[in-house]
Design a protein around this motif. Sequence first.
Motif, PDB file in Angstrom:
ATOM      1  N   THR A  50       0.852  -1.174   0.000  1.00  0.00           N
ATOM      2  CA  THR A  50       0.000   0.000   0.000  1.00  0.00           C
ATOM      3  C   THR A  50       0.894   1.233   0.000  1.00  0.00           C
ATOM      4  O   THR A  50       1.915   1.257   0.669  1.00  0.00           O
ATOM      5  CB  THR A  50      -0.883   0.028   1.262  1.00  0.00           C
ATOM      6  N   LEU A  51       0.515   2.239  -0.750  1.00  0.00           N
ATOM      7  CA  LEU A  51       1.269   3.488  -0.780  1.00  0.00           C
ATOM      8  C   LEU A  51       0.436   4.598  -0.151  1.00  0.00           C
ATOM      9  O   LEU A  51      -0.757   4.724  -0.428  1.00  0.00           O
ATOM     10  CB  LEU A  51       1.589   3.877  -2.227  1.00  0.00           C
ATOM     11  N   GLY A  69      -3.874   0.922  -2.966  1.00  0.00           N
ATOM     12  CA  GLY A  69      -3.261  -0.368  -3.240  1.00  0.00           C
ATOM     13  C   GLY A  69      -2.623  -0.288  -4.610  1.00  0.00           C
ATOM     14  O   GLY A  69      -3.077   0.451  -5.485  1.00  0.00           O
ATOM     15  N   THR A  70      -1.549  -1.002  -4.802  1.00  0.00           N
ATOM     16  CA  THR A  70      -0.839  -0.874  -6.061  1.00  0.00           C
ATOM     17  C   THR A  70      -1.390  -1.765  -7.152  1.00  0.00           C
ATOM     18  O   THR A  70      -1.404  -1.388  -8.309  1.00  0.00           O
ATOM     19  CB  THR A  70       0.658  -1.181  -5.880  1.00  0.00           C
ATOM     20  N   GLY A  71      -1.781  -2.993  -6.815  1.00  0.00           N
ATOM     21  CA  GLY A  71      -2.257  -3.917  -7.833  1.00  0.00           C
ATOM     22  C   GLY A  71      -1.160  -4.434  -8.748  1.00  0.00           C
ATOM     23  O   GLY A  71      -1.428  -5.029  -9.787  1.00  0.00           O
ATOM     24  N   THR A  76       4.370  -9.277  -8.656  1.00  0.00           N
ATOM     25  CA  THR A  76       5.539  -9.422  -7.792  1.00  0.00           C
ATOM     26  C   THR A  76       6.787  -8.791  -8.389  1.00  0.00           C
ATOM     27  O   THR A  76       7.549  -8.103  -7.693  1.00  0.00           O
ATOM     28  CB  THR A  76       5.804 -10.914  -7.506  1.00  0.00           C
ATOM     29  N   ARG A  77       7.006  -8.972  -9.658  1.00  0.00           N
ATOM     30  CA  ARG A  77       8.195  -8.402 -10.316  1.00  0.00           C
ATOM     31  C   ARG A  77       8.197  -6.880 -10.227  1.00  0.00           C
ATOM     32  O   ARG A  77       9.214  -6.260  -9.907  1.00  0.00           O
ATOM     33  CB  ARG A  77       8.222  -8.862 -11.770  1.00  0.00           C
ATOM     34  N   THR A  78       7.061  -6.270 -10.502  1.00  0.00           N
ATOM     35  CA  THR A  78       6.958  -4.810 -10.456  1.00  0.00           C
ATOM     36  C   THR A  78       7.118  -4.309  -9.022  1.00  0.00           C
ATOM     37  O   THR A  78       7.752  -3.277  -8.789  1.00  0.00           O
ATOM     38  CB  THR A  78       5.620  -4.350 -11.051  1.00  0.00           C
ATOM     39  N   LEU A  79       6.557  -5.042  -8.052  1.00  0.00           N
ATOM     40  CA  LEU A  79       6.700  -4.653  -6.646  1.00  0.00           C
ATOM     41  C   LEU A  79       8.167  -4.665  -6.210  1.00  0.00           C
ATOM     42  O   LEU A  79       8.613  -3.773  -5.500  1.00  0.00           O
ATOM     43  CB  LEU A  79       5.885  -5.581  -5.748  1.00  0.00           C
TER      44      LEU A  79
END
Length: 67
Positions: A2-3, A20-22, A25-28
């Motif tokens: 969460t940002l 929430g970012t949505g 995993t790679r992008t996170l």
Amino acid sequence: MTLLVGQYEGERLRHAGKVGTGYDTRTLRDLRERLDGLERDRSPFADEVRERARTAPGDRSRAAAGR
């Protein structure tokens, strides 16, 4: 993840909520690497923020970008 987000009112950064970012995993992971360099000890927001950003499991770091 969460940002916490904010917006400037003049020179003051005011807390506007959380999102929430949505992201997958790679992008996170990529986002986490970018934000780690921006970690702060104190909140950049002018007003008190009672909620906290949720990070990836096991990750307790916080980050916020200034302008």
